[in-house]
Design a protein around this motif. Sequence first.
Motif, mmCIF file in Angstrom:
data_model
loop_
_atom_site.group_PDB
_atom_site.id
_atom_site.type_symbol
_atom_site.label_atom_id
_atom_site.label_comp_id
_atom_site.label_asym_id
_atom_site.label_seq_id
_atom_site.Cartn_x
_atom_site.Cartn_y
_atom_site.Cartn_z
ATOM 1 N N GLY A 1 0.817 -1.199 0.000
ATOM 2 C CA GLY A 1 0.000 0.000 0.000
ATOM 3 C C GLY A 1 0.849 1.246 0.000
ATOM 4 N N ILE A 2 0.269 2.339 0.498
ATOM 5 C CA ILE A 2 0.957 3.613 0.458
ATOM 6 C C ILE A 2 2.168 3.613 1.382
ATOM 7 N N GLU B 1 9.976 2.366 1.042
ATOM 8 C CA GLU B 1 10.914 1.927 0.007
ATOM 9 C C GLU B 1 11.490 3.096 -0.774
ATOM 10 N N SER B 2 10.698 4.131 -1.003
ATOM 11 C CA SER B 2 11.176 5.322 -1.720
ATOM 12 C C SER B 2 11.127 6.499 -0.760
ATOM 13 N N PHE B 3 12.072 6.507 0.157
ATOM 14 C CA PHE B 3 12.061 7.496 1.241
ATOM 15 C C PHE B 3 12.656 8.813 0.745
ATOM 16 N N THR B 4 11.890 9.513 -0.101
ATOM 17 C CA THR B 4 12.307 10.806 -0.633
ATOM 18 C C THR B 4 11.295 11.861 -0.210
ATOM 19 N N ILE C 1 7.170 11.243 0.174
ATOM 20 C CA ILE C 1 6.559 11.367 1.492
ATOM 21 C C ILE C 1 5.491 12.453 1.490
ATOM 22 N N ALA C 2 5.822 13.614 0.892
ATOM 23 C CA ALA C 2 4.866 14.721 0.873
ATOM 24 C C ALA C 2 3.599 14.338 0.101
ATOM 25 N N ALA C 3 3.769 13.751 -1.101
ATOM 26 C CA ALA C 3 2.607 13.366 -1.907
ATOM 27 C C ALA C 3 1.772 12.302 -1.197
ATOM 28 N N SER C 4 2.422 11.334 -0.551
ATOM 29 C CA SER C 4 1.698 10.265 0.127
ATOM 30 C C SER C 4 0.899 10.797 1.307
#
Length: 361
Positions: A182-183, A189-192, A196-199
């Motif tokens: 999920g989110i 996994e993509s800790f950028t 993070i902001a978009a999620s």
Amino acid sequence: MSSGEFSLIGTLWDPFVYSLQILFGALLLGFSQAFIFAFGANFLPRKILQVVKRGLDFLESVPDIVIAALVQMLMLFLLKAYDIELFRVASYMENKAYALPMITLAILPMVSLFKILLLMIEEEFTKDYVLFLKSKGIRKIGILVVHVLRNIMPTTFHHTKVIIWAALSSQFIIERIFNVHGISFFILESFTPMTIAASLIMLFTPFFFIFQLVDLWLDRSPESALQPDFKKQRSYNPLVFLNNLLYRFRRIEWKKLKPWKPAIGLLRTVYGYLKNRKIAAGTLFFLVLISTSVIYSVTANDHVDQASIVYEEDGTTIKSTPPHAPPEPFLLGSDGQGFSMLDMLIIGANHHQTVPCRQMF
């Protein structure tokens, strides 16, 4: 992995919908069960109701990871012992797990709201209007459904905000344990910063609108007209607040300050919290788990036992193949490749990395 440009929202949309389906399903299941149980509990004898409250206190202190692990172990036991697959234990490729993550995530919201509803209903039954309705001959079920539940709904809604935020934090653990992509999977996994902001914007925006709409509806309800509007009665002047703050700052006797006082105050606060049995039990559990994980990682060099095939005592008859069911050859069983679940849980308590393994027959 193919190269090219991909839309961030488009990539996150399917995992976002998957996470929301699990979250809203869990909240709907947990809240509906809490209302049903709270309604039925008011017709129980007082002694049994006290036992129910103690059980709720115990369940509320159990960490999410323990509940998820126990649920998974139960499903695996039923599958291995009786060949009964009630729910899918984890997601794998296109086979997504829905029911079991929802049920596991719904337990703590159900327990928290159930406990809150019991306390609020008990408080309402001590008020004068309930005594007046009883004197009119109205039955308890009518008072509970028509009057009490309607009066506690605004307060219940405000309590659900805290429960929902707690469920969101629990969902990160639940999705990891049940291999739900999920989110939270993409956040970890993509800790950028952009991911993070978009999620977080996608995750919190629906709840913001839901809360605002319900608050607007409650403000316009007939019951809200009878309550004083404290927001209109109080006004805050920034200049007055700043002057008061500077005045208090100047009155501090800096020479009498002792550097060890904050540390003593912190220790007293921690001791006060640890006097609560639920907080002490949860803190002790995590301290023991993390300490065991660190000691095991240092002494065993992050080793995870693996058993490909387990034979009987005669050395020729095959006893089990991966995934192995508990308690043999491992206490908590193994995954599909034969790695010990207990070793992976202990090592994973303090960090996530690839660990060396050895074959064990």
